[in-house]
Design a protein around this motif. Structure first.
Motif, PDB file in Angstrom:
ATOM      1  N   SER A  86       0.835  -1.199   0.000  1.00  0.00           N
ATOM      2  CA  SER A  86       0.000   0.000   0.000  1.00  0.00           C
ATOM      3  C   SER A  86       0.868   1.246   0.000  1.00  0.00           C
ATOM      4  CB  SER A  86      -0.917   0.009   1.233  1.00  0.00           C
ATOM      5  OG  SER A  86      -0.156   0.048   2.422  1.00  0.00           O
ATOM      6  N   PHE A  87       0.238   2.381  -0.340  1.00  0.00           N
ATOM      7  CA  PHE A  87       0.933   3.661  -0.199  1.00  0.00           C
ATOM      8  C   PHE A  87      -0.062   4.736   0.208  1.00  0.00           C
ATOM      9  CE2 PHE A  87       0.075   3.636  -4.883  1.00  0.00           C
ATOM     10  CZ  PHE A  87      -0.653   4.809  -5.006  1.00  0.00           C
ATOM     11  N   THR A  88       0.469   5.822   0.772  1.00  0.00           N
ATOM     12  CA  THR A  88      -0.326   6.992   1.151  1.00  0.00           C
ATOM     13  C   THR A  88      -0.144   8.060   0.085  1.00  0.00           C
ATOM     14  OG1 THR A  88      -0.019   6.511   3.510  1.00  0.00           O
ATOM     15  CG2 THR A  88      -0.730   8.734   2.920  1.00  0.00           C
ATOM     16  N   TYR A  89      -1.257   8.574  -0.434  1.00  0.00           N
ATOM     17  CA  TYR A  89      -1.254   9.555  -1.517  1.00  0.00           C
ATOM     18  C   TYR A  89      -1.647  10.905  -0.938  1.00  0.00           C
ATOM     19  CZ  TYR A  89      -2.553  11.508  -6.143  1.00  0.00           C
ATOM     20  OH  TYR A  89      -2.651  12.263  -7.287  1.00  0.00           O
ATOM     21  N   SER A  90      -0.747  11.887  -1.011  1.00  0.00           N
ATOM     22  CA  SER A  90      -0.984  13.207  -0.421  1.00  0.00           C
ATOM     23  C   SER A  90      -0.918  14.279  -1.507  1.00  0.00           C
ATOM     24  CB  SER A  90       0.056  13.512   0.663  1.00  0.00           C
ATOM     25  OG  SER A  90       0.035  12.518   1.673  1.00  0.00           O
ATOM     26  N   ASP A  91      -2.021  15.043  -1.669  1.00  0.00           N
ATOM     27  CA  ASP A  91      -2.088  16.048  -2.741  1.00  0.00           C
ATOM     28  C   ASP A  91      -2.527  17.409  -2.214  1.00  0.00           C
ATOM     29  OD1 ASP A  91      -4.673  15.460  -2.131  1.00  0.00           O
ATOM     30  OD2 ASP A  91      -5.312  15.026  -4.176  1.00  0.00           O
ATOM     31  N   LEU A  92      -2.087  17.779  -1.011  1.00  0.00           N
ATOM     32  CA  LEU A  92      -2.477  18.986  -0.287  1.00  0.00           C
ATOM     33  C   LEU A  92      -3.848  18.845   0.362  1.00  0.00           C
ATOM     34  CD1 LEU A  92      -1.278  21.917  -2.608  1.00  0.00           C
ATOM     35  CD2 LEU A  92      -0.031  20.769  -0.772  1.00  0.00           C
ATOM     36  N   GLY A  93      -4.567  17.750   0.045  1.00  0.00           N
ATOM     37  CA  GLY A  93      -5.831  17.459   0.698  1.00  0.00           C
ATOM     38  C   GLY A  93      -5.631  16.402   1.774  1.00  0.00           C
ATOM     39  N   ILE A  94      -6.731  15.742   2.144  1.00  0.00           N
ATOM     40  CA  ILE A  94      -6.654  14.654   3.110  1.00  0.00           C
ATOM     41  C   ILE A  94      -5.916  13.488   2.471  1.00  0.00           C
ATOM     42  CG2 ILE A  94      -8.007  12.940   4.374  1.00  0.00           C
ATOM     43  CD1 ILE A  94      -8.146  15.595   5.675  1.00  0.00           C
ATOM     44  N   PRO A  95      -4.862  12.951   3.098  1.00  0.00           N
ATOM     45  CA  PRO A  95      -4.141  11.804   2.520  1.00  0.00           C
ATOM     46  C   PRO A  95      -5.067  10.610   2.319  1.00  0.00           C
ATOM     47  CG  PRO A  95      -2.883  12.780   4.314  1.00  0.00           C
ATOM     48  CD  PRO A  95      -4.241  13.408   4.351  1.00  0.00           C
ATOM     49  N   ARG A  96      -4.831   9.868   1.247  1.00  0.00           N
ATOM     50  CA  ARG A  96      -5.640   8.693   0.937  1.00  0.00           C
ATOM     51  C   ARG A  96      -4.765   7.451   0.888  1.00  0.00           C
ATOM     52  NH1 ARG A  96      -8.572   9.704  -4.485  1.00  0.00           N
ATOM     53  NH2 ARG A  96      -6.892  11.168  -4.926  1.00  0.00           N
ATOM     54  N   GLN A  97      -5.340   6.342   1.313  1.00  0.00           N
ATOM     55  CA  GLN A  97      -4.630   5.073   1.309  1.00  0.00           C
ATOM     56  C   GLN A  97      -4.981   4.281   0.051  1.00  0.00           C
ATOM     57  OE1 GLN A  97      -2.324   4.040   3.612  1.00  0.00           O
ATOM     58  NE2 GLN A  97      -2.575   6.092   4.491  1.00  0.00           N
ATOM     59  N   PHE A  98      -3.974   3.826  -0.662  1.00  0.00           N
ATOM     60  CA  PHE A  98      -4.156   2.964  -1.824  1.00  0.00           C
ATOM     61  C   PHE A  98      -3.536   1.604  -1.521  1.00  0.00           C
ATOM     62  CE2 PHE A  98      -4.968   6.989  -3.746  1.00  0.00           C
ATOM     63  CZ  PHE A  98      -5.708   6.749  -4.891  1.00  0.00           C
ATOM     64  N   LYS A  99      -4.295   0.539  -1.793  1.00  0.00           N
ATOM     65  CA  LYS A  99      -3.818  -0.819  -1.530  1.00  0.00           C
ATOM     66  C   LYS A  99      -3.628  -1.570  -2.839  1.00  0.00           C
ATOM     67  CE  LYS A  99      -6.021  -1.184   3.009  1.00  0.00           C
ATOM     68  NZ  LYS A  99      -6.948  -1.967   3.861  1.00  0.00           N
ATOM     69  N   ALA A 100      -2.582  -2.422  -2.884  1.00  0.00           N
ATOM     70  CA  ALA A 100      -2.283  -3.193  -4.081  1.00  0.00           C
ATOM     71  C   ALA A 100      -3.439  -4.138  -4.390  1.00  0.00           C
ATOM     72  CB  ALA A 100      -0.996  -3.986  -3.885  1.00  0.00           C
ATOM     73  N   VAL A 101      -3.837  -4.157  -5.669  1.00  0.00           N
ATOM     74  CA  VAL A 101      -4.958  -5.012  -6.066  1.00  0.00           C
ATOM     75  C   VAL A 101      -4.589  -5.967  -7.190  1.00  0.00           C
ATOM     76  CG1 VAL A 101      -6.746  -3.405  -5.342  1.00  0.00           C
ATOM     77  CG2 VAL A 101      -5.821  -3.216  -7.641  1.00  0.00           C
ATOM     78  N   ASN A 102      -3.505  -5.697  -7.888  1.00  0.00           N
ATOM     79  CA  ASN A 102      -3.174  -6.539  -9.033  1.00  0.00           C
ATOM     80  C   ASN A 102      -1.677  -6.473  -9.284  1.00  0.00           C
ATOM     81  OD1 ASN A 102      -3.190  -8.072 -11.346  1.00  0.00           O
ATOM     82  ND2 ASN A 102      -3.879  -6.409 -12.684  1.00  0.00           N
ATOM     83  N   GLN A 103      -1.000  -7.548  -9.032  1.00  0.00           N
ATOM     84  CA  GLN A 103       0.438  -7.590  -9.273  1.00  0.00           C
ATOM     85  C   GLN A 103       0.716  -8.474 -10.488  1.00  0.00           C
ATOM     86  OE1 GLN A 103       2.610  -5.711  -7.656  1.00  0.00           O
ATOM     87  NE2 GLN A 103       1.000  -4.877  -6.372  1.00  0.00           N
ATOM     88  N   LEU A 104       0.815  -7.873 -11.644  1.00  0.00           N
ATOM     89  CA  LEU A 104       1.169  -8.613 -12.851  1.00  0.00           C
ATOM     90  C   LEU A 104       2.616  -9.088 -12.766  1.00  0.00           C
ATOM     91  CD1 LEU A 104      -0.368  -6.452 -15.717  1.00  0.00           C
ATOM     92  CD2 LEU A 104      -1.251  -8.573 -14.774  1.00  0.00           C
ATOM     93  N   PRO A 105       2.992 -10.050 -13.581  1.00  0.00           N
ATOM     94  CA  PRO A 105       4.415 -10.395 -13.654  1.00  0.00           C
ATOM     95  C   PRO A 105       5.236  -9.123 -13.896  1.00  0.00           C
ATOM     96  CG  PRO A 105       3.107 -11.955 -14.914  1.00  0.00           C
ATOM     97  CD  PRO A 105       2.168 -10.878 -14.460  1.00  0.00           C
ATOM     98  N   LYS A 106       6.337  -8.999 -13.189  1.00  0.00           N
ATOM     99  CA  LYS A 106       7.094  -7.742 -13.197  1.00  0.00           C
ATOM    100  C   LYS A 106       7.441  -7.265 -14.603  1.00  0.00           C
ATOM    101  CE  LYS A 106       7.212  -7.176  -8.731  1.00  0.00           C
ATOM    102  NZ  LYS A 106       6.413  -6.118  -8.106  1.00  0.00           N
ATOM    103  N   ASP A 107       7.772  -8.200 -15.500  1.00  0.00           N
ATOM    104  CA  ASP A 107       8.212  -7.759 -16.827  1.00  0.00           C
ATOM    105  C   ASP A 107       7.072  -7.167 -17.656  1.00  0.00           C
ATOM    106  OD1 ASP A 107       6.854 -10.100 -17.200  1.00  0.00           O
ATOM    107  OD2 ASP A 107       8.400 -11.106 -18.381  1.00  0.00           O
TER     108      ASP A 107
END
Length: 552
Positions: free
Chosen positions: A436-457
């Motif tokens: 997951s990561f925290t997304y901050s854009d001068l507003g209230i920070p939002r939490q984003f969670k991983a939903v799809n991990q394709l093969p890295k390549d």
């Protein structure tokens, strides 16, 4: 340009550079330099104040309040403050709550017996925090062309609002709407028995000694009134007319900088409403779905570089304003200008504050990180609103985008923190496993969670070099089915794909595969039995489009 001195004594300058316990130093010299660089050259005239712990650090008046008469801006100059008016309306409502004359949970329909049925399902609190769903009158298609310059009354505006459908069921979502505060202004009048102007004068302006704050109208002659301007193709031009009765409690006030400082100090001292009510106003509201929004009651709530901020912008014909407080740092800044729709104002103020606090936003990536280490963060991430952000690795750098949208490079700050290039948006990965990561854009920070991990390549794009013969195989005209022509051409050693005049660089990264440098899109070419390129498939977002090659 008239500048009011802001250094009163050498000892006072030193005091400004010493932080209170737990607070960062505020570099007023750096702030003043940035004010002159980012703000003063951009507008006809304006006024700026920065304070810390209630003490003024910097106060500047610059440019002209009237370009034709060349009158200079000074401490008496009056500016329309647009939506900064909303905090005065909100506090007025909270004063009625304090006096037990209304409750935040009261139905709005209680105060408008002849209103439509759906009006009775909305509460005062939902008006205050913009979760009512009421249509924003200034977003109506004919607002600019007809309504704003008309002689309509507030009753006429209410009738227009009542004819419109709600954006959503009250309480379930957020949509900023000036209509909410127009309705609140009428509630103030209905309950108090006074006009909106009289109520504010009796309850706020008079008691606080705010002698240069007014409910604006075009008929009253006011000394020191600033003229408003917009930017045209050949320079500044006079602002378009607006009937100032219409902004009402959503944006109708006019004042000078000194009065706004008086207002701010009185609020912070608990001399207007109790701290318990003010804290409610400055706390993010939550929808019935449990989603926190970046608005309280009359103020927006956000962050600058991890520091909570309380703020609001004000845009109205001929004028732009912005005020912000960082409570933990006890820093306050307000800007009034007589330039319409200066959308960079919040960005510039945020840059100034972050720089002066010693935690500037990045303009380039100064911290190196191995490309292999970046791979751990590739993937799709989704927030509670089901918005998706995609992170890709392209030519040794991470990029972020909406699926199928424009890419923005991520600049590495260190310690799993990145800033979006040419913006004030940052993301912080919460652990090294990229969950997951925290997304901050001068507003209230939002939490984003991983939903799809394709093969890295799948999401790692490394440019491959084509020789001239290989490049020529892909050049030509392709025809999308039931769509436009797509032309692939070579210019100055680079390969471009174009639809009409819209031309984007495309980069080979595998056999018969190209990625769009600026967009989240892939071109996959296909061949016939003779290994001749005969078409392509564009993959963008969740869709695919096929385009056979025109070999005529």
């Amino acid at each position: 340009m008239k500048t009011k001195p802001f250094y009163l004594a050498f000892g006072l300058v030193l005091q400004f550079l010493v932080p209170a316990l737990g607070q960062q130093t505020f570099n007023v010299i750096k702030a003043d330099s940035l004010v002159q660089e980012l703000i003063t050259p951009e507008v006809p005239g304006g006024a700026i104040l920065i304070a810390k712990n209630g003490e003024v650090l910097l106060e500047r008046y610059f440019g002209s309040t009237n370009l034709e008469q060349k009158s200079k801006t000074d401490e008496l100059s009056l500016f329309r403050i647009g939506s900064l008016t909303k905090q005065f309306t909100a506090v007025g409502i909270l004063k009625l709550v304090q006096e037990h004359k209304i409750r935040l949970e009261d139905s709005v329909g209680k105060f408008f017996p002849n209103s439509p049925g759906w009006f009775h399902s909305i509460t005062i609190k939902q008006l205050l925090n913009h979760t009512s769903g009421i249509k924003n009158v200034t977003e109506l298609p004919n607002w600019k062309s007809e309504i704003e310059s008309s002689k309509l009354s507030i009753e006429d505006i209410l009738s227009l609002i009542w004819k419109e459908d709600l954006y959503f069921t009250p309480g379930t979502d957020f949509h900023y709407s000036n209509s909410n505060y127009i309705v609140l202004g009428r509630i103030l009048e209905n309950v108090s028995g006074l006009t909106y102007s009289q109520f504010l004068s009796n309850q706020i302006f008079g008691p606080l000694g705010m002698n240069h704050t007014y409910y604006d109208d075009q008929q009253t002659v006011l000394p020191f009134r600033s003229e408003g301007y917009s930017k045209g193709t050949s320079g500044y031009q006079n602002d378009t007319f607006i009937n100032m009765e219409l902004p009402f409690a959503a944006g109708g006030l006019l004042m000078n900088l000194q009065d706004f400082r008086t207002w701010k100090n009185a609020l912070d001292s608990g001399n207007v409403i109790p701290d318990s009510l003010l804290n409610q106003a400055k706390t993010p509201a939550t929808t019935s779905k449990g989603i926190e929004i970046g608005y309280g009651m009359g103020w927006s709530i956000g962050e600058i570089k991890g520091q909570r901020s309380i703020k609001h912008s004000g845009y109205i014909n001929g004028f732009s304003s912005f005020e912000i407080s960082l409570p933990y740092q006890s820093v306050f800044m307000v800007v009034f200008t007589n330039l319409e729709n200066w959308w960079n104002l919040e960005k510039n103020v945020s840059l100034i504050i972050a720089e002066a606090l010693g935690d500037p936003f990045l303009t380039s990536s100064s911290t190196q990180i191995a490309t292999k280490d970046l791979e751990q963060w590739i993937g799709d991430y989704r927030d509670i609103n089901q918005e998706t952000r995609r992170i890709l690795l392209q030519e040794g750098h991470l990029y972020i985008c909406y699926p199928g949208g424009s890419k923005t490079r991520l600049l590495y700050e260190g310690n799993r923190n990145f800033q979006l290039e040419n913006s004030l948006v940052s993301i912080e990965f919460n652990n090294s496993s990229s969950e997951s990561f925290t997304y901050s854009d001068l507003g209230i920070p939002r939490q984003f969670k991983a939903v799809n991990q394709l093969p890295k390549d799948e999401w790692i794009y490394k440019r491959v070099i084509l020789n001239e013969d290989q490049t020529q195989e892909y050049l030509g005209v392709y025809q999308f089915e039931n769509g436009p022509q797509f032309i692939i051409e070579q210019l100055a050693g680079k390969i471009y794909g174009a639809v009409g005049k819209d031309k984007k660089e495309i980069v080979p990264f595998n056999k018969d595969h190209f990625f769009a440098k600026e967009l989240d899109a892939i071109l996959r070419f296909y061949r016939d039995e003779n290994q001749q390129v005969i078409g392509l498939i564009k993959i963008q977002g969740d869709g695919e489009m096929k385009a056979p090659k025109n070999n005529k």
